[in-house]
Write a protein that holds these residues in place. Structure first.
Motif, PDB file in Angstrom:
ATOM      1  N   PHE B  86       0.740  -1.239   0.062  1.00  9.16           N
ATOM      2  CA  PHE B  86      -0.187   0.203  -0.070  1.00  9.16           C
ATOM      3  C   PHE B  86       0.751   1.332   0.052  1.00  9.16           C
ATOM      4  O   PHE B  86       2.175   1.240   0.249  1.00  9.16           O
ATOM      5  N   ASP B  88       0.506   3.998   1.962  1.00  2.05           N
ATOM      6  CA  ASP B  88       0.981   4.229   3.313  1.00  2.05           C
ATOM      7  C   ASP B  88       0.967   2.959   4.179  1.00  2.05           C
ATOM      8  O   ASP B  88       0.129   2.369   4.193  1.00  2.05           O
ATOM      9  N   ASP B  90       1.415   2.622   6.983  1.00  2.00           N
ATOM     10  CA  ASP B  90       0.757   2.493   8.287  1.00  2.00           C
ATOM     11  C   ASP B  90      -0.576   1.510   7.903  1.00  2.00           C
ATOM     12  O   ASP B  90      -1.073   1.242   8.902  1.00  2.00           O
ATOM     13  N   ASP B  91      -1.087   1.675   6.873  1.00  2.00           N
ATOM     14  CA  ASP B  91      -2.109   0.782   6.670  1.00  2.00           C
ATOM     15  C   ASP B  91      -1.875  -0.549   6.768  1.00  2.00           C
ATOM     16  O   ASP B  91      -2.952  -1.441   6.797  1.00  2.00           O
ATOM     17  N   GLN B  92      -0.751  -0.960   6.462  1.00  2.00           N
ATOM     18  CA  GLN B  92      -0.225  -2.283   6.504  1.00  2.00           C
ATOM     19  C   GLN B  92       0.428  -3.004   7.727  1.00  2.00           C
ATOM     20  O   GLN B  92       0.255  -3.991   7.869  1.00  2.00           O
ATOM     21  N   LEU B  93       0.875  -1.907   8.494  1.00  2.00           N
ATOM     22  CA  LEU B  93       1.343  -2.546   9.688  1.00  2.00           C
ATOM     23  C   LEU B  93       0.299  -2.125  10.657  1.00  2.00           C
ATOM     24  O   LEU B  93       0.175  -0.978  11.059  1.00  2.00           O
ATOM     25  N   PHE B  94       0.067  -3.247  11.547  1.00  2.00           N
ATOM     26  CA  PHE B  94      -0.914  -2.957  12.514  1.00  2.00           C
ATOM     27  C   PHE B  94      -0.638  -3.816  13.832  1.00  2.00           C
ATOM     28  O   PHE B  94      -1.410  -3.945  14.607  1.00  2.00           O
ATOM     29  N   PRO B 137       6.331  -1.147  14.951  1.00  2.00           N
ATOM     30  CA  PRO B 137       6.157  -0.725  13.602  1.00  2.00           C
ATOM     31  C   PRO B 137       6.310   0.985  13.702  1.00  2.00           C
ATOM     32  O   PRO B 137       6.782   1.450  12.775  1.00  2.00           O
ATOM     33  N   PHE B 138       5.597   1.220  14.915  1.00  2.00           N
ATOM     34  CA  PHE B 138       5.442   2.847  14.609  1.00  2.00           C
ATOM     35  C   PHE B 138       6.647   3.547  15.204  1.00  2.00           C
ATOM     36  O   PHE B 138       6.760   4.798  15.115  1.00  2.00           O
TER      37      PHE B 138
END
Lengths: 267, 257, 352
Positions: B86, B88, B90-94, B137-138
């Protein structure tokens, strides 16, 4: 609000470290904590001395997990006003008195002090649980005790998105405050559209994330791949502490200790 | 090797509010090809990718991956073969650690934990962030996040890689890293971007999208040498093909491929 | 108005936890049956949104003070009551765990006060009544404001009831009510206005979201009534059983909480709970065997459950013992903590 985000991340980091407490099975820690809380609040409202040995649990876990006390004390201080706010009325309304060591004291004060001690102990135990376990493992523990899948999943997703939305919100707030110097908070008139646009962006993001999850084969199960069994050490921890809590609950240990000492000195 | 082929036939798609996003798009991408899909903002690139991945379904027309037509029924099978990164990350790492995020896909396909672990290691090593596997991830930088997002897809061993703006909002060094990574993959690749220099380096074939239709389809050299076409589609010649504004030299001559 | 653990008794906490568990299980079942799976991430993001929005303080005109959103009503309107309630349970759990904002034992109380009152009472009966004939921004405003006020009044009243039932405060009922209700009148009003502002914004920008929520979470009159009746019966039964248990066996009170929890959600650990219960009853026998305080303690200082739990009632001698022993306990705890961390530090240095 930045503090809150930082706190979450800090607790996350703490939970990921390696130490004897963190290594324990999450279920064991969850159960021990719940039992501890129940024991603490089960003491009578005038109880003080019998409560005190319960402080061993947070202190020992604290030390074993190598946590810094400062932050957790701050958290406790933060919650205190609420409890004090309600507890402070006890001395006002409870005028029965009791004589201790030749001085007369109102029972209201006793119950107030008892309340404060309980507050410190319960808050400390709660924070210790998260700081040594972490959200994902707590989720796993909740699954084990039979909390429905959808709730655990929902909980973990919420937790995950708090950090993301928090960042987004921080950026929006910065932009707002640059255009509204000297304001405290956001004007009520602007609040709806401010929060509303954050909300809509969140909706869109939720959809993208869900798409990303589906593309990687997500079918509603959150597989953590982490199914460690409860081991001997875990059981020792649980049984040891619970036994201690029960003994504390049944016998006033400080009182025993004190009577032993005063008795010895008295002779 | 026809099973790595991606074919779109007369795709049409409109959003619920009536906006026609894709109008009659057809193309065939062969095994091993690297195709850059370029176009201005809002031209329909992302919608096209959503259609390819079966996140959206076309109003008419069909998508064929290998010999299978994309339908809700064949979706799981097709998604296993397509890996999408993706725009972004962040959409993929949760998940809470990079390792868990990369393991998310393989675990959903119920591979055993050992296989999952080896795939995670492999994927992270491939994108060069094995050392970050226990980080949250963040906490990663933009470039690291992107690498992690790519690893989450690689761990599923897809035949075809689809990337939406893989170099957007990266610093030059991270951008370079991602580009080298892309070049090293032997998968069939479909990449959307406005970063024409990147697409030029990584793809041999270009598909230009304008207002929901294919404006041009052909070898990179031909398309990028046509400034009128690029301009009318809201694009510009890649900097590497433009005259240097400082020394006035056209230092780099494009070899048509 | 998040309640802390220290303010409730195990019986009240246990009852409310059981009630909450029941409500949550029911809601979870409802949404798994009814909704499309797309709602799962949506609930996650909405939960995070409410969480984040609670950090946006807004200025209340003319007062200089600020407030923030509670969120239960907003979630019910945007997600439907069941999904909204579940989302609220997540938010409150995270707040309890990470910020000690509301305790874990008090968790059931908090979910009830903040989630149940708005999602299952004020939303279906008030907001939906106002908006029963389609939406306009005026109807949203009135509906949300009325629901906000009612929801918070109910919540505040529950706080009073739960605290008093727990016997942790000496505040007389009337004083407590007079203290809580007016404050929450203002808070409820603001909650309603703010919710209305967001809902109106969403309704204008993306009406389909609200329509979906209204369809997905529609509460047929029959189903909600049945549900509430069932709930009321449940509360009476659980509460009644617990208080009966409490009155017949005061020492069993503490463990009644564990038992309720054991039957509703902690099935896997029934054995352990049984063990506790046995232990408890066994230790409770001790005083009857004439257990005496060790060396030198006079007979009047014999320890029994009664003196232990009503320490202030006993004479000065025992109080002194309590004081001495208490302070020693604290010193000992500090010492042990210090020693453990010292040995830890040494250990890590040696390793390094």
């Amino acid at each position: 609000m930045k503090d809150s985000l930082r706190d979450i991340r800090l607790l996350d980091d703490l939970a990921r470290r390696q130490n004897p407490i963190n290594k324990l099975h999450p279920l064991v820690k969850l159960l021990t904590t719940i039992i501890y809380l129940a024991v603490v609040v089960s003491f009578g409202r005038y109880e003080i001395s019998a409560l005190l040995p319960l402080i061993f649990y947070p202190v020992v876990v604290f030390a074993l997990a190598e946590l810094a006390p400062g932050r957790i004390l701050r958290r406790i201080a933060w919650v205190m006003p609420l409890v004090i706010g309600i507890g402070i009325f006890n001395p006002v309304f409870d005028h029965q008195t009791v004589t201790i060591m030749n001085s007369t004291i109102s029972k209201g004060w006793l119950s107030f002090i008892s309340l404060v001690i309980k507050c410190v102990l319960t808050v400390a135990a709660g924070i210790l649980l998260v700081a040594t376990t972490g959200m994902e493992k707590l989720g796993a523990a909740m699954r084990i005790i039979g909390v429905p899948k959808i709730m655990v999943l929902q909980l973990l997703l919420t937790y995950r998105y708090i950090l993301l939305l928090g960042d987004e919100l921080a950026r929006m707030l910065r932009a707002y405050s640059l255009r509204a110097p000297g304001h405290r908070g956001i004007k009520l008139a602007a609040w709806g559209s401010f929060a509303g646009s954050l909300l809509l962006r969140s909706f869109d993001r939720a959809q993208r994330v869900y798409a990303a999850m589906c593309l990687r084969g997500f079918k509603g199960d959150y597989n953590t791949g982490d199914d460690a069994k409860v081991g001997v050490r875990d059981l020792q921890f649980l049984i040891g502490w619970v036994a201690f809590f029960l003994i504390t609950r049944s016998y006033n240990l400080p009182f025993l200790l004190g009577s032993f000492l005063t008795g010895v000195i008295g002779q | 090797m026809s099973h790595h082929r991606v074919e779109a036939r007369n795709l049409h798609f409109s959003y619920p509010d009536g906006q026609a996003a894709i109008q009659d798009i057809s193309f065939t991408i062969l095994h091993g090809e690297a195709v850059g899909i370029i176009g201005a903002n809002g031209a329909g690139k992302s919608t096209l990718l959503m259609l390819l991945m079966g996140i959206l379904f076309p109003d008419s027309g069909e998508i064929i991956v290998g010999d299978t037509r994309l339908t809700p029924k064949t979706l799981p099978m097709i998604r296993e073969r397509l890996g999408m990164v993706f725009q972004d990350p962040d959409d993929q790492l949760f998940m809470t650690t990079v390792r868990d995020d990369v393991a998310f896909g393989p675990r959903n396909y119920h591979l055993d934990e050992q296989e999952v672990a080896s795939r995670v290691r492999e994927a992270l090593a491939q994108v060069g962030i094995l050392h970050l596997r226990d980080r949250a991830p963040f906490k990663l930088s933009g470039g690291e996040k992107r690498a992690a997002a790519i690893a989450t897809v690689l761990s599923m061993k897809p035949d075809i890689l689809i990337m939406d703006e893989p170099t957007s909002s990266l610093d030059p060094k991270s951008r370079r890293m991602v580009m080298e990574l892309l070049k090293s993959f032997e998968h069939t690749k479909i990449i959307t971007s406005h970063d024409l220099d990147m697409v030029l380096e990584t793809c041999q074939r270009f598909l230009v999208i304008k207002e929901g239709s294919v404006a041009a389809d052909g070898p990179a050299g031909e398309i990028l040498k046509n400034p009128q076409l690029l301009h009318s589609c809201g694009l510009e010649m890649p900097l590497s093909l433009q005259k240097c504004p400082i020394c006035g030299d056209q230092t780099k001559n494009f070899k048509s491929g | 108005m998040h309640m802390a653990d220290a303010l409730i008794s195990p019986a009240v906490g246990g009852t409310m936890l059981a009630v909450t568990a029941g409500l949550a299980a029911y809601s979870a079942k409802k949404i798994t049956n009814e909704m499309d799976e797309k709602k799962i991430p949506l609930m996650g993001v909405m939960g995070a949104f409410v969480f984040a929005s609670q950090m946006i303080n807004f200025t209340i005109p003319a007062t200089g003070s600020s407030g923030h959103l509670g969120g239960g009503l907003l979630l019910a309107i945007l997600l439907g009551p069941y999904a909204g309630f579940l989302t609220m349970t997540s938010i409150l759990l995270i707040q309890a765990l990470f910020f000690a904002d509301g305790g874990l034992l008090a968790y059931g109380c908090n979910v009830f006060n903040l989630g149940f009152c708005s999602c299952f009472v004020s939303y279906p009966f008030i907001y939906r009544w106002f908006t029963r004939q389609g939406l306009t921004s005026r109807k949203i405003l009135w509906g949300a404001t009325a629901s906000g006020i009612v929801g918070l009044q109910l919540g505040a009243f529950s706080v009073v009831a739960e605290t008093l039932a727990s016997g942790k405060t000496e505040l007389p009922f009337s004083t407590f009510v007079l203290l809580m209700q007016p404050i929450h009148l203002g808070i409820g009003l603001v909650e309603g206005l703010v919710t209305a502002a967001i809902v109106t914004y969403v309704w204008r920008a993306r009406p389909e979201i609200l329509e979906k929520a209204a369809i997905g979470g529609a509460l047929g009159d029959r189903s909600i009534k049945k549900f509430l009746t069932g709930l009321a019966i449940g509360v009476v039964l659980i509460g009644g059983a617990l208080s009966w248990f409490a009155s017949t066996s005061p020492d069993g009170l503490e463990w009644s909480m564990e038992r309720t929890a054991g039957t509703t959600e902690i099935e896997a650990t029934d054995g352990i709970h049984q063990l506790f219960a046995d232990l408890q009853s066994r230790t409770a026998f001790m005083p009857d065997y004439g257990f005496k305080a060790p060396a030198g303690a006079s007979s009047e200082e014999a320890i029994s459950e009664e003196t232990a739990s009503s320490w202030p009632a006993v004479d000065a001698g025992t109080s002194a013992a309590g004081l001495v022993g208490g302070s020693l306990t604290l010193v000992l705890a500090a010492l042990i903590g210090y020693l453990v961390s010292l040995s830890k530090k040494k250990g890590s240095k040696a390793a390094a």
